[in-house]
Design a protein around this motif. Structure first.
Motif, PDB file in Angstrom:
ATOM      1  N   LYS A 103       0.822  -1.200   0.000  1.00 12.49           N
ATOM      2  CA  LYS A 103       0.000   0.000   0.000  1.00 12.49           C
ATOM      3  C   LYS A 103       0.862   1.259   0.000  1.00 12.49           C
ATOM      4  O   LYS A 103       0.510   2.271  -0.588  1.00 12.49           O
ATOM      5  N   SER A 104       2.031   1.189   0.631  1.00 15.87           N
ATOM      6  CA  SER A 104       2.936   2.333   0.716  1.00 15.87           C
ATOM      7  C   SER A 104       3.642   2.625  -0.607  1.00 15.87           C
ATOM      8  O   SER A 104       4.310   3.645  -0.738  1.00 15.87           O
ATOM      9  N   GLY A 105       3.525   1.718  -1.593  1.00 16.73           N
ATOM     10  CA  GLY A 105       4.179   1.890  -2.877  1.00 16.73           C
ATOM     11  C   GLY A 105       5.457   1.078  -3.007  1.00 16.73           C
ATOM     12  O   GLY A 105       6.015   0.965  -4.088  1.00 16.73           O
ATOM     13  N   LYS A 106       5.930   0.516  -1.893  1.00 16.03           N
ATOM     14  CA  LYS A 106       7.140  -0.305  -1.903  1.00 16.03           C
ATOM     15  C   LYS A 106       6.860  -1.588  -2.685  1.00 16.03           C
ATOM     16  O   LYS A 106       5.770  -2.128  -2.621  1.00 16.03           O
ATOM     17  N   LYS A 107       7.876  -2.072  -3.417  1.00 17.75           N
ATOM     18  CA  LYS A 107       7.718  -3.289  -4.222  1.00 17.75           C
ATOM     19  C   LYS A 107       8.783  -4.305  -3.824  1.00 17.75           C
ATOM     20  O   LYS A 107       9.917  -3.944  -3.541  1.00 17.75           O
ATOM     21  N   ARG A 108       8.381  -5.573  -3.811  1.00 18.42           N
ATOM     22  CA  ARG A 108       9.296  -6.684  -3.539  1.00 18.42           C
ATOM     23  C   ARG A 108       8.934  -7.841  -4.452  1.00 18.42           C
ATOM     24  O   ARG A 108       7.914  -7.810  -5.132  1.00 18.42           O
ATOM     25  N   THR A 109       9.743  -8.884  -4.418  1.00 15.83           N
ATOM     26  CA  THR A 109       9.507 -10.077  -5.224  1.00 15.83           C
ATOM     27  C   THR A 109       9.385 -11.279  -4.309  1.00 15.83           C
ATOM     28  O   THR A 109      10.142 -11.410  -3.348  1.00 15.83           O
ATOM     29  N   ALA A 110       8.422 -12.150  -4.610  1.00  9.45           N
ATOM     30  CA  ALA A 110       8.205 -13.380  -3.838  1.00  9.45           C
ATOM     31  C   ALA A 110       8.278 -14.571  -4.787  1.00  9.45           C
ATOM     32  O   ALA A 110       8.110 -14.428  -6.000  1.00  9.45           O
ATOM     33  N   ARG A 111       8.521 -15.751  -4.212  1.00 12.99           N
ATOM     34  CA  ARG A 111       8.617 -16.966  -5.029  1.00 12.99           C
ATOM     35  C   ARG A 111       7.251 -17.541  -5.380  1.00 12.99           C
ATOM     36  O   ARG A 111       7.125 -18.279  -6.342  1.00 12.99           O
ATOM     37  N   SER A 112       6.216 -17.220  -4.566  1.00 10.77           N
ATOM     38  CA  SER A 112       4.878 -17.765  -4.812  1.00 10.77           C
ATOM     39  C   SER A 112       3.824 -16.767  -4.346  1.00 10.77           C
ATOM     40  O   SER A 112       4.132 -15.818  -3.626  1.00 10.77           O
ATOM     41  N   ILE A 113       2.582 -17.020  -4.754  1.00 10.92           N
ATOM     42  CA  ILE A 113       1.465 -16.183  -4.317  1.00 10.92           C
ATOM     43  C   ILE A 113       1.328 -16.257  -2.797  1.00 10.92           C
ATOM     44  O   ILE A 113       1.139 -15.236  -2.135  1.00 10.92           O
ATOM     45  N   ASP A 114       1.453 -17.454  -2.231  1.00 10.69           N
ATOM     46  CA  ASP A 114       1.336 -17.614  -0.776  1.00 10.69           C
ATOM     47  C   ASP A 114       2.380 -16.795  -0.031  1.00 10.69           C
ATOM     48  O   ASP A 114       2.077 -16.158   0.983  1.00 10.69           O
ATOM     49  N   GLU A 115       3.603 -16.805  -0.516  1.00  9.28           N
ATOM     50  CA  GLU A 115       4.667 -16.027   0.126  1.00  9.28           C
ATOM     51  C   GLU A 115       4.373 -14.527   0.007  1.00  9.28           C
ATOM     52  O   GLU A 115       4.592 -13.761   0.946  1.00  9.28           O
ATOM     53  N   GLY A 116       3.847 -14.103  -1.126  1.00  6.83           N
ATOM     54  CA  GLY A 116       3.482 -12.702  -1.318  1.00  6.83           C
ATOM     55  C   GLY A 116       2.363 -12.271  -0.389  1.00  6.83           C
ATOM     56  O   GLY A 116       2.404 -11.178   0.173  1.00  6.83           O
ATOM     57  N   VAL A 117       1.357 -13.136  -0.211  1.00  6.84           N
ATOM     58  CA  VAL A 117       0.261 -12.835   0.721  1.00  6.84           C
ATOM     59  C   VAL A 117       0.813 -12.689   2.129  1.00  6.84           C
ATOM     60  O   VAL A 117       0.455 -11.760   2.858  1.00  6.84           O
ATOM     61  N   GLN A 118       1.709 -13.582   2.505  1.00  7.69           N
ATOM     62  CA  GLN A 118       2.328 -13.523   3.834  1.00  7.69           C
ATOM     63  C   GLN A 118       3.079 -12.202   4.032  1.00  7.69           C
ATOM     64  O   GLN A 118       2.984 -11.576   5.093  1.00  7.69           O
ATOM     65  N   MET A 119       3.806 -11.761   3.017  1.00  7.24           N
ATOM     66  CA  MET A 119       4.543 -10.497   3.096  1.00  7.24           C
ATOM     67  C   MET A 119       3.595  -9.315   3.314  1.00  7.24           C
ATOM     68  O   MET A 119       3.866  -8.433   4.137  1.00  7.24           O
ATOM     69  N   LEU A 120       2.493  -9.306   2.569  1.00  5.51           N
ATOM     70  CA  LEU A 120       1.530  -8.212   2.692  1.00  5.51           C
ATOM     71  C   LEU A 120       0.881  -8.191   4.070  1.00  5.51           C
ATOM     72  O   LEU A 120       0.718  -7.121   4.671  1.00  5.51           O
ATOM     73  N   ILE A 121       0.524  -9.357   4.590  1.00  4.58           N
ATOM     74  CA  ILE A 121      -0.104  -9.422   5.912  1.00  4.58           C
ATOM     75  C   ILE A 121       0.881  -8.985   6.996  1.00  4.58           C
ATOM     76  O   ILE A 121       0.515  -8.236   7.912  1.00  4.58           O
ATOM     77  N   GLU A 122       2.140  -9.420   6.896  1.00  5.89           N
ATOM     78  CA  GLU A 122       3.149  -8.998   7.864  1.00  5.89           C
ATOM     79  C   GLU A 122       3.313  -7.491   7.863  1.00  5.89           C
ATOM     80  O   GLU A 122       3.372  -6.863   8.920  1.00  5.89           O
ATOM     81  N   GLU A 123       3.424  -6.910   6.686  1.00 10.65           N
ATOM     82  CA  GLU A 123       3.582  -5.450   6.569  1.00 10.65           C
ATOM     83  C   GLU A 123       2.375  -4.736   7.155  1.00 10.65           C
ATOM     84  O   GLU A 123       2.509  -3.734   7.864  1.00 10.65           O
ATOM     85  N   HIS A 124       1.196  -5.236   6.885  1.00  9.00           N
ATOM     86  CA  HIS A 124      -0.026  -4.644   7.408  1.00  9.00           C
ATOM     87  C   HIS A 124      -0.046  -4.713   8.931  1.00  9.00           C
ATOM     88  O   HIS A 124      -0.364  -3.742   9.602  1.00  9.00           O
TER      89      HIS A 124
END
Length: 76
Positions: free
Chosen positions: A50-71
């Motif tokens: 949401k802040s505009g920061k971008k990262r790369t994940a190996r899978s959709i599940d890992e990406g969801v986890q990253m977003l929830i952690e940041e939130h």
């Protein structure tokens, strides 16, 4: 004294930008979009916070986890 675990509803919605080779999802918590996940084919997943920061994940599940952690770290 401990805190109770809160039950929070998380939704993963497909956006209208999807094609056969490109998939985009929005992650929604309490009716607020907290980020987007974009994947081209079976490759890496681009995670946009949401802040505009971008990262790369190996899978959709890992990406969801990253977003929830940041939130949880910054928006609770």
């Amino acid at each position: 004294m401990g805190k109770r675990n809160k039950h929070i509803e998380v939704e993963i919605n497909e956006t209208k930008n999807n094609t056969e080779s490109f998939t985009e999802y929005e992650l929604v918590v309490r009716k607020k979009v907290i980020g987007k996940l974009q994947q081209e084919g079976d490759g890496l997943v681009n995670v946009e916070f949401k802040s505009g920061k971008k990262r790369t994940a190996r899978s959709i599940d890992e990406g969801v986890q990253m977003l929830i952690e940041e939130h949880n770290l910054h928006d609770e």
